[in-house]
Design a protein around this motif. Structure first.
Motif, PDB file in Angstrom:
ATOM      1  N   THR A  52       0.866  -1.181   0.000  1.00  0.00           N
ATOM      2  CA  THR A  52       0.000   0.000   0.000  1.00  0.00           C
ATOM      3  C   THR A  52       0.902   1.229   0.000  1.00  0.00           C
ATOM      4  N   VAL A  53       0.690   2.095  -0.986  1.00  0.00           N
ATOM      5  CA  VAL A  53       1.539   3.276  -1.123  1.00  0.00           C
ATOM      6  C   VAL A  53       0.906   4.429  -0.348  1.00  0.00           C
ATOM      7  N   ARG A  54       1.730   5.085   0.475  1.00  0.00           N
ATOM      8  CA  ARG A  54       1.267   6.238   1.250  1.00  0.00           C
ATOM      9  C   ARG A  54       2.257   7.379   1.086  1.00  0.00           C
ATOM     10  N   THR A  88      10.588   5.939 -11.558  1.00  0.00           N
ATOM     11  CA  THR A  88      11.719   5.042 -11.246  1.00  0.00           C
ATOM     12  C   THR A  88      11.202   3.691 -10.767  1.00  0.00           C
ATOM     13  N   GLU A  89      10.184   3.726  -9.917  1.00  0.00           N
ATOM     14  CA  GLU A  89       9.581   2.483  -9.409  1.00  0.00           C
ATOM     15  C   GLU A  89       9.048   1.637 -10.574  1.00  0.00           C
ATOM     16  N   ARG A  90       8.400   2.297 -11.519  1.00  0.00           N
ATOM     17  CA  ARG A  90       7.830   1.596 -12.673  1.00  0.00           C
ATOM     18  C   ARG A  90       8.926   0.887 -13.466  1.00  0.00           C
ATOM     19  N   ALA A  91      10.048   1.567 -13.684  1.00  0.00           N
ATOM     20  CA  ALA A  91      11.154   0.971 -14.442  1.00  0.00           C
ATOM     21  C   ALA A  91      11.710  -0.256 -13.707  1.00  0.00           C
ATOM     22  N   VAL A  92      11.886  -0.132 -12.398  1.00  0.00           N
ATOM     23  CA  VAL A  92      12.415  -1.248 -11.600  1.00  0.00           C
ATOM     24  C   VAL A  92      11.421  -2.413 -11.633  1.00  0.00           C
ATOM     25  N   ALA A  93      10.137  -2.094 -11.418  1.00  0.00           N
ATOM     26  CA  ALA A  93       9.105  -3.148 -11.386  1.00  0.00           C
ATOM     27  C   ALA A  93       9.029  -3.876 -12.729  1.00  0.00           C
ATOM     28  N   GLN A  94       9.126  -3.118 -13.816  1.00  0.00           N
ATOM     29  CA  GLN A  94       9.018  -3.760 -15.132  1.00  0.00           C
ATOM     30  C   GLN A  94      10.238  -4.615 -15.441  1.00  0.00           C
ATOM     31  N   THR A  97      11.198 -12.368 -11.830  1.00  0.00           N
ATOM     32  CA  THR A  97      11.209 -12.309 -10.361  1.00  0.00           C
ATOM     33  C   THR A  97       9.874 -11.805  -9.814  1.00  0.00           C
ATOM     34  N   TRP A  98       9.326 -10.786 -10.465  1.00  0.00           N
ATOM     35  CA  TRP A  98       8.034 -10.202 -10.063  1.00  0.00           C
ATOM     36  C   TRP A  98       6.999 -10.840 -10.981  1.00  0.00           C
ATOM     37  N   ARG A  99       6.443 -11.991 -10.558  1.00  0.00           N
ATOM     38  CA  ARG A  99       5.613 -12.832 -11.438  1.00  0.00           C
ATOM     39  C   ARG A  99       4.259 -12.232 -11.756  1.00  0.00           C
ATOM     40  N   TRP A 138      -0.795  -6.876  -9.570  1.00  0.00           N
ATOM     41  CA  TRP A 138      -2.210  -6.525  -9.730  1.00  0.00           C
ATOM     42  C   TRP A 138      -2.534  -5.295  -8.913  1.00  0.00           C
ATOM     43  N   ARG A 139      -3.246  -4.356  -9.501  1.00  0.00           N
ATOM     44  CA  ARG A 139      -3.780  -3.217  -8.757  1.00  0.00           C
ATOM     45  C   ARG A 139      -4.962  -3.693  -7.930  1.00  0.00           C
ATOM     46  N   VAL A 140      -5.051  -3.246  -6.691  1.00  0.00           N
ATOM     47  CA  VAL A 140      -6.236  -3.495  -5.873  1.00  0.00           C
ATOM     48  C   VAL A 140      -7.251  -2.412  -6.231  1.00  0.00           C
ATOM     49  N   ARG A 187      -7.890   1.383  -4.716  1.00  0.00           N
ATOM     50  CA  ARG A 187      -6.866   1.748  -3.725  1.00  0.00           C
ATOM     51  C   ARG A 187      -5.529   1.956  -4.413  1.00  0.00           C
ATOM     52  N   TYR A 188      -4.664   2.779  -3.813  1.00  0.00           N
ATOM     53  CA  TYR A 188      -3.291   2.910  -4.316  1.00  0.00           C
ATOM     54  C   TYR A 188      -2.488   1.798  -3.660  1.00  0.00           C
ATOM     55  N   ALA A 189      -2.768   0.583  -4.139  1.00  0.00           N
ATOM     56  CA  ALA A 189      -2.189  -0.614  -3.528  1.00  0.00           C
ATOM     57  C   ALA A 189      -2.105  -1.699  -4.593  1.00  0.00           C
ATOM     58  N   ASN A 190      -1.218  -2.651  -4.364  1.00  0.00           N
ATOM     59  CA  ASN A 190      -1.126  -3.784  -5.279  1.00  0.00           C
ATOM     60  C   ASN A 190      -0.985  -5.079  -4.512  1.00  0.00           C
ATOM     61  N   VAL A 191      -1.312  -6.169  -5.200  1.00  0.00           N
ATOM     62  CA  VAL A 191      -1.000  -7.513  -4.717  1.00  0.00           C
ATOM     63  C   VAL A 191      -0.090  -8.134  -5.756  1.00  0.00           C
TER      64      VAL A 191
HETATM   65  O1  MUC Z   1       1.786   1.391  -7.956  1.00  0.00           O
HETATM   66  C1  MUC Z   1       2.049   0.596  -7.026  1.00  0.00           C
HETATM   67  O2  MUC Z   1       1.262  -0.280  -6.661  1.00  0.00           O
HETATM   68  C2  MUC Z   1       3.382   0.689  -6.300  1.00  0.00           C
HETATM   69  C3  MUC Z   1       4.507   0.172  -7.098  1.00  0.00           C
HETATM   70  C4  MUC Z   1       4.485  -1.203  -7.558  1.00  0.00           C
HETATM   71  C5  MUC Z   1       4.811  -1.251  -8.837  1.00  0.00           C
HETATM   72  C6  MUC Z   1       4.935   0.063  -9.310  1.00  0.00           C
HETATM   73  O3  MUC Z   1       5.208   0.435 -10.448  1.00  0.00           O
HETATM   74  O4  MUC Z   1       4.670   0.918  -8.306  1.00  0.00           O
END
Ligand code: MUC
Length: 96
Positions: free
Chosen positions: A8-10, A26-32, A39-41, A44-46, A49-53
């Motif tokens: 959950t992003v705050r 930057t987070e998007r580049a790392v996540a992709q 590694t990051w199989r 999913w956006r919840v 909410r500004y959250a993911n599973v």
């Molecule tokens: O948006 C988010 O859920 C937070 C984080 C996880 C991947 C990403 O790009 O940002």
């Protein structure tokens, strides 16, 4: 080893827009890249909410910890981790 990770992003409300946009980019580049690496199989956006599973495939909890704490948004996320193991009724052979 598979882990379910709920993030959950705050972001602070007073964080300047440019700083927040830079962090998200930057987070998007790392996540992709981690998804391309396998590694990051799942990511999913919840809904609503500004959250993911997410599902991570790593060697062990130490690797997961290192990966999560290196994420650009790490200082601004609440993170819950659960270890997963194979379900005896699963018909998939890639869920290990
Ligand atoms: O948006 C988010 O859920 C937070 C984080 C996880 C991947 C990403 O790009 O940002």
């Amino acid at each position: 080893m598979l882990f379910k990770v709920a993030m959950t992003v705050r972001l602070p409300h007073d964080m300047p827009r440019a700083q927040a946009d830079e962090l998200k980019s930057t987070e998007r580049a790392v996540a992709q890249q981690l998804q391309r690496d396998g590694t990051w199989r799942h990511l999913w956006r919840v809904a609503g909410r500004y959250a993911n599973v997410s599902i991570f495939d790593v060697a062990d909890a130490d690797e997961l910890h290192a990966l999560l704490t290196a994420l650009p948004l790490f200082p601004y996320m609440d993170i819950e981790v659960e270890a997963l193991c194979r379900h005896p009724s699963s018909i998939h052979d890639d869920d290990r």
